[in-house]
Design a protein around this motif. Structure first.
Motif, PDB file in Angstrom:
ATOM      1  N   SER A  73     -22.823  -8.571 -22.405  1.00 47.67           N
ATOM      2  CA  SER A  73     -21.859  -8.100 -21.479  1.00 47.67           C
ATOM      3  C   SER A  73     -20.654  -8.749 -21.269  1.00 47.67           C
ATOM      4  O   SER A  73     -19.448  -7.940 -20.986  1.00 47.67           O
ATOM      5  CB  SER A  73     -22.513  -7.646 -20.084  1.00 47.67           C
TER       6      SER A  73
ATOM      7  N   LEU B 101     -16.786  -7.202 -22.219  1.00 50.38           N
ATOM      8  CA  LEU B 101     -15.784  -7.360 -21.360  1.00 50.38           C
ATOM      9  C   LEU B 101     -14.633  -7.882 -22.127  1.00 50.38           C
ATOM     10  O   LEU B 101     -13.401  -7.381 -21.960  1.00 50.38           O
ATOM     11  CB  LEU B 101     -16.094  -8.393 -20.147  1.00 50.38           C
TER      12      LEU B 101
ATOM     13  N   GLY C 172     -13.825  -7.957 -25.154  1.00 49.48           N
ATOM     14  CA  GLY C 172     -13.580  -6.825 -26.103  1.00 49.48           C
ATOM     15  C   GLY C 172     -12.469  -6.171 -25.454  1.00 49.48           C
ATOM     16  O   GLY C 172     -11.453  -5.700 -26.015  1.00 49.48           O
ATOM     17  N   CYS C 173     -12.876  -5.455 -24.341  1.00 48.02           N
ATOM     18  CA  CYS C 173     -12.190  -4.455 -23.776  1.00 48.02           C
ATOM     19  C   CYS C 173     -10.781  -4.942 -23.210  1.00 48.02           C
ATOM     20  O   CYS C 173      -9.829  -4.515 -23.220  1.00 48.02           O
ATOM     21  CB  CYS C 173     -12.952  -3.900 -22.527  1.00 48.02           C
ATOM     22  N   GLN C 174     -11.006  -6.145 -22.623  1.00 46.48           N
ATOM     23  CA  GLN C 174      -9.778  -6.769 -22.248  1.00 46.48           C
ATOM     24  C   GLN C 174      -8.672  -6.850 -23.273  1.00 46.48           C
ATOM     25  O   GLN C 174      -7.615  -6.547 -23.473  1.00 46.48           O
ATOM     26  CB  GLN C 174      -9.963  -8.268 -21.659  1.00 46.48           C
TER      27      GLN C 174
ATOM     28  N   SER D  80      -8.505  -5.136 -26.206  1.00 40.71           N
ATOM     29  CA  SER D  80      -7.952  -3.884 -26.303  1.00 40.71           C
ATOM     30  C   SER D  80      -6.863  -3.488 -25.699  1.00 40.71           C
ATOM     31  O   SER D  80      -5.669  -2.797 -25.929  1.00 40.71           O
ATOM     32  CB  SER D  80      -8.960  -2.816 -26.683  1.00 40.71           C
ATOM     33  N   ALA D  81      -7.124  -3.800 -24.236  1.00 38.14           N
ATOM     34  CA  ALA D  81      -5.715  -3.562 -23.198  1.00 38.14           C
ATOM     35  C   ALA D  81      -4.741  -4.344 -23.606  1.00 38.14           C
ATOM     36  O   ALA D  81      -3.542  -3.887 -23.607  1.00 38.14           O
ATOM     37  CB  ALA D  81      -6.402  -3.727 -21.850  1.00 38.14           C
TER      38      ALA D  81
ATOM     39  N   LEU E 223      -3.845  -5.464 -26.229  1.00 34.92           N
ATOM     40  CA  LEU E 223      -3.044  -4.978 -27.528  1.00 34.92           C
ATOM     41  C   LEU E 223      -1.992  -3.779 -27.245  1.00 34.92           C
ATOM     42  O   LEU E 223      -1.243  -3.682 -27.888  1.00 34.92           O
ATOM     43  CB  LEU E 223      -4.039  -4.498 -28.585  1.00 34.92           C
TER      44      LEU E 223
ATOM     45  N   SER F   5     -11.756   9.262 -23.253  1.00 35.10           N
ATOM     46  CA  SER F   5     -11.488   7.961 -23.321  1.00 35.10           C
ATOM     47  C   SER F   5     -10.145   7.638 -23.692  1.00 35.10           C
ATOM     48  O   SER F   5      -9.333   6.643 -23.173  1.00 35.10           O
ATOM     49  CB  SER F   5     -12.554   6.965 -23.578  1.00 35.10           C
ATOM     50  N   GLU F   6      -9.885   8.430 -25.125  1.00 35.79           N
ATOM     51  CA  GLU F   6      -8.461   7.909 -25.730  1.00 35.79           C
ATOM     52  C   GLU F   6      -7.428   8.400 -24.823  1.00 35.79           C
ATOM     53  O   GLU F   6      -6.304   7.820 -24.758  1.00 35.79           O
ATOM     54  CB  GLU F   6      -8.474   8.586 -27.074  1.00 35.79           C
TER      55      GLU F   6
ATOM     56  N   ARG G 251      -6.885   6.269 -22.033  1.00 38.02           N
ATOM     57  CA  ARG G 251      -6.178   4.865 -22.547  1.00 38.02           C
ATOM     58  C   ARG G 251      -4.637   5.401 -22.545  1.00 38.02           C
ATOM     59  O   ARG G 251      -3.731   4.557 -22.390  1.00 38.02           O
ATOM     60  CB  ARG G 251      -6.803   4.483 -23.783  1.00 38.02           C
TER      61      ARG G 251
END
Lengths: 352, 424
Positions: free
Chosen positions: B23, B27, B29-31, B33-34, B36, B108-109, B112
């Motif tokens: 988990s 997290l 990973g998500c951070q 991507s943001a 980037l 989701s895209e 984003r």
């Protein structure tokens, strides 16, 4: 039949006394993990941005589908290829009742769960009554999901292939299960569903019915010989499984606000439920959640990585569809290296 | 017993560790991507971002990639011409993403893109993903201009932020019926029975319903309306059913592959029809169809949206596209080109990258599209381009020609045009 069960029951529980004591310990851990899930679920909306939260929502929906599938196939031992049927019934019942009757999605969800349960028990009864087993049973579940998909596609009252669109309301509306786009409520409600599904699984597995179910899965003939009502327990676990999966369908509908026959009853839905549970660990309580955490965000993570790739991956930028390749490679690797799934492998290794 | 407990404890500990690790990983990973993503609304004065959502992989990738390329082309042209004047020459930027034909991914895209500062969105070729992007854009108050998406119900939700350039499914069905009526009357032919074949998805269903209703209003009969699964490998039975009892015209709504199968079935069954008439057909107007279909698809008619070949600007665009992309420009790509231009003009007029101001400017857009349109673009209160129009195309002399209505025609149409005439 039932009297003989009662008479046999004590001896069964005596025989399983060692695992029972062991499971009291693991139970404590399960409650701890549950609390951890709740805390993480409660905090995530404060950490994640809305777009990431929508990926996290997908994790929840996948996890619910995986938990549903795991109940019937992992613990019940009846391999299902057609969980899309229950997911679809949940989503479509809610949508139909919301748009054509004006019923709140909360009530719609309950009705959807009831309909899915009835359908699951009905089909399983027929399949089990006529001793459809193994691969044939799996195919019968697949056939049922396909049948429902074709039925909906040809039914005017269900808008055929056009599907249902949930009307957008302004602001947060708890009664209609709808919130503004970036509201954390969806995620919190989803986490709530997840916790309920996990608790139901835990309680069921600890109950006498749950133990009988597992005994039936492990050796049906032996279980029947000592008087366990095999059919009843198989139908019970199927019913729980269908209800959890139908709730996932409602959650999907209310979050994505659109559903059509392919989204609700397509093979992809059944596959997602299976892959999530298999990757995490079949017959493992925490398997589907672990599987969902890996499977659901995978394509987003790969897409994000390839959008602005590090230098050594620069040649891959702009390649569409690569995430699907990576997804496939990971799946194949998992099946080869971790045939028992992630949680299953860890538990087995630690026991040695 | 004690030992047993110990191992179980160890085992559960081992479950716990990876769960938490996984988990946390998710997290992080998500951070990542943001992080980037970069751009946020504060620096929009320097640059205006348009999100482009199309299926870049999967069954519809051929169209999606063309559409994404056309959107980028439109932006490059505007930037080369000096960007947005009212914003001191601020450039436009396209953020192109893959919907994978999945409504969830589209959602989701889209979320984003909006969060990373997109001022407007275009998309998405398919109705399912488009319906989801519409609801995201509505709830985030960011305008969404649909290039291709036929489903009528998307704009029946009372959305304020969604617009559609393409004629809706029902508009295409109705116009197709009217054009067929006019063409048969003009050519002095008597058409009383129209057989209908349509793919069973939401696009085929929506178009067919409107077409069949209008045909009946115009005094013709629809003795048979047969739906089929576009994934089938043979459609002879369905063709036979549709022409059973004798029909004058066979109307077909479908995608490329299934339309090709239908043309093959028609060639072997050789029904006595005066013409095969595509209704918003995705196959009969592709250059590829002439190569693949029996008898070169000669005589096949199709009513669909199309690049306006009578317009110099559109022809020049088509030539540039062919050179840059390496394949003939599809009408879907032309619509994406138009969608970007509608937004660019709105940004110019609003002199702002603010999504709400852009939305207001789009709502009274006066852009002249490169696709066939009844004059300039005019969005009605639902967001539908009410001037959206179809034209009728026919395969003639090994090429696809616009033949009707007459003021847009490249050449005169042939009617009757039996599909098997050359063989007889």
């Amino acid at each position: 039949m039932s009297t003989s069960t009662a008479a046999q029951a004590p001896s069964v529980s005596r025989r399983t006394s060692t695992p029972m004591a062991a499971s009291t310990v693991s139970m404590r851990w399960n409650w701890f993990l549950l609390a951890l899930t709740a805390v993480v679920g409660a905090l995530l909306p404060f950490i994640l941005t809305p777009a990431e939260l929508s990926v996290a929502m997908r994790v929840i929906i996948f996890a619910l589908m995986g938990i549903g599938w795991n109940m019937m196939s992992g613990f019940g031992g009846m391999f299902s290829f057609g969980h899309a049927a229950y997911f679809g019934i949940g989503a479509y019942t809610t949508a139909f009742l919301l748009l054509d009757v004006g019923m709140s999605p909360w009530l719609g969800m309950i009705v959807g769960m009831a309909v899915a349960t009835a359908a699951a028990v009905g089909i399983s009864y027929l399949a089990l009554r006529y001793k459809v087993k193994g691969a044939y049973y799996a195919l019968s579940t697949f056939a049922f999901a396909e049948m429902l998909r074709l039925f909906v596609m040809g039914n005017d009252g269900l808008h055929r292939t056009l599907g249902f669109t949930v009307p957008v309301l302004q602001g947060d509306n708890w009664g209609m299960f709808q919130f503004s786009a970036d509201s954390p409520n969806y995620f919190w409600i989803g986490t709530g569903f997840l916790l309920v599904a996990l608790i139901v699984s835990m309680v069921f597995l600890r109950s006498r019915a749950g133990r009988f179910t597992i005994a039936t899965r492990d050796d049906e003939m032996a279980a029947a010989a000592i008087g366990i009502p095999v059919l009843r327990h198989k139908l019970t676990v199927t019913a729980i499984s269908a209800a959890i999966t139908a709730a996932a369908g409602t959650l999907y509908l209310q979050f994505y606000m659109f559903v059509d026959p392919e989204i609700a009853f397509g093979h992809a839905v059944s596959n997602n439920a299976i892959i999530t549970a298999v990757l995490g660990g079949v017959g493992m309580l925490w398997g589907p959640l672990v599987g969902a955490i890996i499977v659901a965000p995978l394509s987003d993570l790969v897409a994000a990585l390839l959008r602005n790739p590090p230098e050594w991956l620069a040649l891959l930028s702009g390649q569409s569809g690569l995430d699907i390749v990576i997804y496939a490679v990971i799946l194949i690797a998992c099946v080869l290296v971790l045939p028992k799934g992630i949680v299953g492998t860890i538990v087995t290794r630690s026991r040695k | 017993m004690k030992k047993e407990e110990g191992t179980v404890k160890a085992a559960t500990k081992l479950i716990l560790v990876p769960t938490v690790a996984a988990s946390l990983l998710a997290l992080v990973g998500c951070q990542g991507s943001a992080a980037l993503g970069g751009d946020h609304p504060d620096d929009t004065a320097k640059e205006v971002v348009i999100g482009s959502l199309h299926p870049l992989s999967g069954a519809n990738a051929a169209d999606g990639q063309q559409m994404s390329f056309a959107a980028q082309m439109a932006v490059d042209e505007i930037n080369e011409a000096g960007g947005i004047e009212s914003l001191d020459g601020a450039p436009l930027r396209i953020e192109s993403v893959d919907t994978k034909s999945e409504p969830e991914t589209a959602q989701s895209e889209a979320t984003r893109l909006i969060q990373e500062g997109a001022s407007a969105l275009i998309g998405s070729f398919e109705s399912g993903p488009s319906a989801n992007i519409s609801s995201v854009s509505e709830r985030n108050e960011v305008p969404f201009v649909m290039d291709v998406a036929a489903l009528d119900s998307i704009l029946q939700q009372g959305y304020k932020y969604s617009f559609r350039i393409q004629p809706s499914g029902s508009m295409m069905g109705e116009s197709s019926a009217e054009y067929l009526d006019q063409m048969t009357k003009d050519s002095g032919e008597d058409v009383t029975k129209v057989g209908v074949l349509y793919e069973q998805g939401n696009y085929g269903t929506a178009v067919e319903k409107a077409f069949a209703n209008r045909i009946e209003e115009l005094g013709m009969e629809v003795p048979s309306a047969i739906s089929y699964d576009p994934a089938s490998s043979d459609l002879s039975t369905q063709v036979q059913q549709a022409v059973a009892g004798g029909v004058d015209v066979l109307a077909v709504t479908g995608y490329y592959r299934d339309s090709l199968l239908i043309s093959q079935a028609i060639s072997s069954i050789a029904p006595e029809v005066k013409a095969v008439y595509g209704v918003a057909n995705g196959g009969f107007d592709q250059t590829q169809f002439i190569d693949d279909a029996p008898n070169g698809g000669a005589g096949y008619l199709n009513a669909n949206y199309r690049l306006d070949v009578t317009d110099d600007r559109a022809r020049a665009l088509s030539a540039r596209f062919d050179k840059g992309f390496g394949a003939p420009m599809r009408a879907s790509a032309a619509l994406s080109y138009d969608a970007v231009n509608v937004i660019a003009e709105a940004v110019e007029e609003a002199a702002s990258a603010d999504p709400q101001m852009i939305r207001d400017a789009i709502s009274h857009s006066d852009y002249e599209p490169v696709v066939v349109n009844d004059g300039r673009i005019d969005f009605d209160e639902t967001g539908q381009n009410s001037h959206a129009a179809v034209s009728v195309l026919q395969v003639k002399d090994g090429a696809i020609r616009t033949v009707f209505p007459n003021d847009l025609a490249e050449t005169v149409y042939t009617f009757p045009a039996p599909p098997t005439s050359a063989q007889n």
